[in-house]
Design an enzyme around this catalytic site. Structure first.
Site, PDB file in Angstrom:
ATOM      1  N   GLY A 150       2.490   0.681  -8.106  1.00 24.72           N
ATOM      2  CA  GLY A 150       1.210   0.140  -8.527  1.00 24.72           C
ATOM      3  C   GLY A 150       0.281   1.202  -9.065  1.00 24.72           C
ATOM      4  O   GLY A 150       0.653   2.365  -9.249  1.00 24.72           O
ATOM      5  N   CYS A 151      -0.964   0.797  -9.308  1.00 21.96           N
ATOM      6  CA  CYS A 151      -1.908   1.653 -10.020  1.00 21.96           C
ATOM      7  C   CYS A 151      -2.405   2.825  -9.186  1.00 21.96           C
ATOM      8  O   CYS A 151      -2.364   3.981  -9.623  1.00 21.96           O
ATOM      9  CB  CYS A 151      -3.084   0.817 -10.522  1.00 21.96           C
ATOM     10  N   TYR A 152      -2.889   2.567  -7.981  1.00 20.99           N
ATOM     11  CA  TYR A 152      -3.385   3.657  -7.143  1.00 20.99           C
ATOM     12  C   TYR A 152      -2.286   4.677  -6.863  1.00 20.99           C
ATOM     13  O   TYR A 152      -2.505   5.887  -6.926  1.00 20.99           O
ATOM     14  CB  TYR A 152      -3.901   3.114  -5.815  1.00 20.99           C
TER      15      TYR A 152
END
Length: 352
Positions: A150-152
């Protein structure tokens, strides 16, 4: 043509997958899956697709879809894929999972941090962690299941990875301050994400307990071949897209007691990312900004050495819906099918 099916096509990450795959010359989308909008035309959910996507939204029947697609993207909440995945499905189709179901190798850690029982732990070991810049060699035409980061986690890991890998920082002093646009919270209606709650506001959440923490620790631990403990604090900021991480760690001094210099650290980053299409290491004094990566698959990384405190301050920025989700998933798909890694992702960031 690669036949692609998307489960969760009407969420933010799913709709971004639609946008990217419609412009991919080697892909045809054969299934727009959406439990919430079954039998509605996709453009009725996303008006930007009017006269572009006429297909109707279908259900989330993976068994049926596995017989029609070469690859399935599951842009779904945690627990969905793990609850229905079988050997029979995996024997028929490749899957790129955008949830966290197969990212963490220790099932007990997953169940502790996500608060749900993992229904198919037998596939965890097989799943390849799909951070292409690190695990590219493991994502091949023989791979059946990719755990798409994911992004984080993507931004946090890539920003610190060379420093941990080369042992240039004390990995257990690593503090990650992360900020995300509101699309990172998904499209579901939540009071905390309403306009009046978010606008003119910035807030921390998941303090000392955010579920991406063990994923970051695990991957950086592999990099440094050591146990890594980080302090990770995410924040919600009033913008649509973007992730910005600022990471602090104590630099390890040379034998003579001096700190490594900027040029030395830059050379290390360049040795890892200098030939990477989608990671851009910035020049001295330039800090990453979300606006310079918006709408693209790029990650911008910069750093500053604080001589006074003996710390390095590392910064990274990416678009949470592209490199932090759908773009990375397409990058993984390209590797799975032996295509150029940047196929369908060649566009530049948009501004303003």
């Amino acid at each position: 043509m690669i036949r692609a099916g998307i489960i969760g096509a009407t969420g933010y990450a799913g709709s971004e997958l639609v946008r990217l795959l419609l412009n991919h010359r080697d892909v045809r989308i054969v299934w727009y899956g959406s439990r919430s909008y079954i039998d509605k035309r996709f453009y009725e959910v996303y008006g930007n697709m009017f006269q572009i996507v006429e297909e109707i939204c279908k259900d989330d029947d993976l068994n049926e879809l596995a017989g029609q697609a070469d690859v399935i993207f599951t842009a779904t909440p945690q627990g969905f894929l793990a609850g229905i995945l079988t050997e029979e499905i995996l024997s028929r189709v490749k899957i790129v999972d955008l949830s966290a179901d197969y990212r963490i190798k220790d099932v007990a850690v997953y169940e502790k941090w996500y608060g749900i029982e993992h229904k198919s732990p037998q596939f965890i070991e097989e799943a390849v962690y799909g951070l292409c810049e690190i695990n590219r060699d493991r994502i091949t035409d023989r791979t059946r299941l990719v755990a798409n980061p994911g992004c984080y986690t993507t931004c946090s890991i890539l920003t610190a990875y060379p420093m941990v890998k080369e042992g240039l920082i004390d990995e257990n002093t690593l503090i990650i301050d992360a900020k995300s646009g509101t699309s990172g919270a998904g499209r579901g209606a939540k009071t905390a994400n309403l306009f009046c709650e978010v606008n003119e506001n910035i807030k921390a959440y998941g303090v000392a307990c955010h579920r991406h923490t063990p994923e970051i620790e695990e991957q950086l631990g592999y990099a440094g071949n050591c146990q890594v403990t980080v302090s990770f604090t995410p924040h919600l900021v009033p913008m649509n897209r973007g992730i910005l991480v600022t990471e602090y760690a104590r630099l390890r001094r040379r034998a003579d007691g001096t700190l490594p210099g900027w040029e030395e650290i830059k050379a290390v980053y360049d040795s890892y990312y200098g030939k990477e299409k989608f990671v851009r290491v910035l020049e001295r004094g330039v800090c990453p900004e979300t606006k310079w990566v918006e709408g693209s698959n790029y990650v911008d990384i910069g750093f500053t050495i604080d001589e006074r405190t003996g710390r390095i301050i590392m910064m990274g920025a990416l678009d949470n819906l592209v490199k932090g989700a759908a773009g990375q998933a397409v990058q993984n798909m390209n590797l799975l099918f032996g295509l150029p890694e940047d196929r369908g992702l060649e566009f530049v960031p948009c501004f303003p």
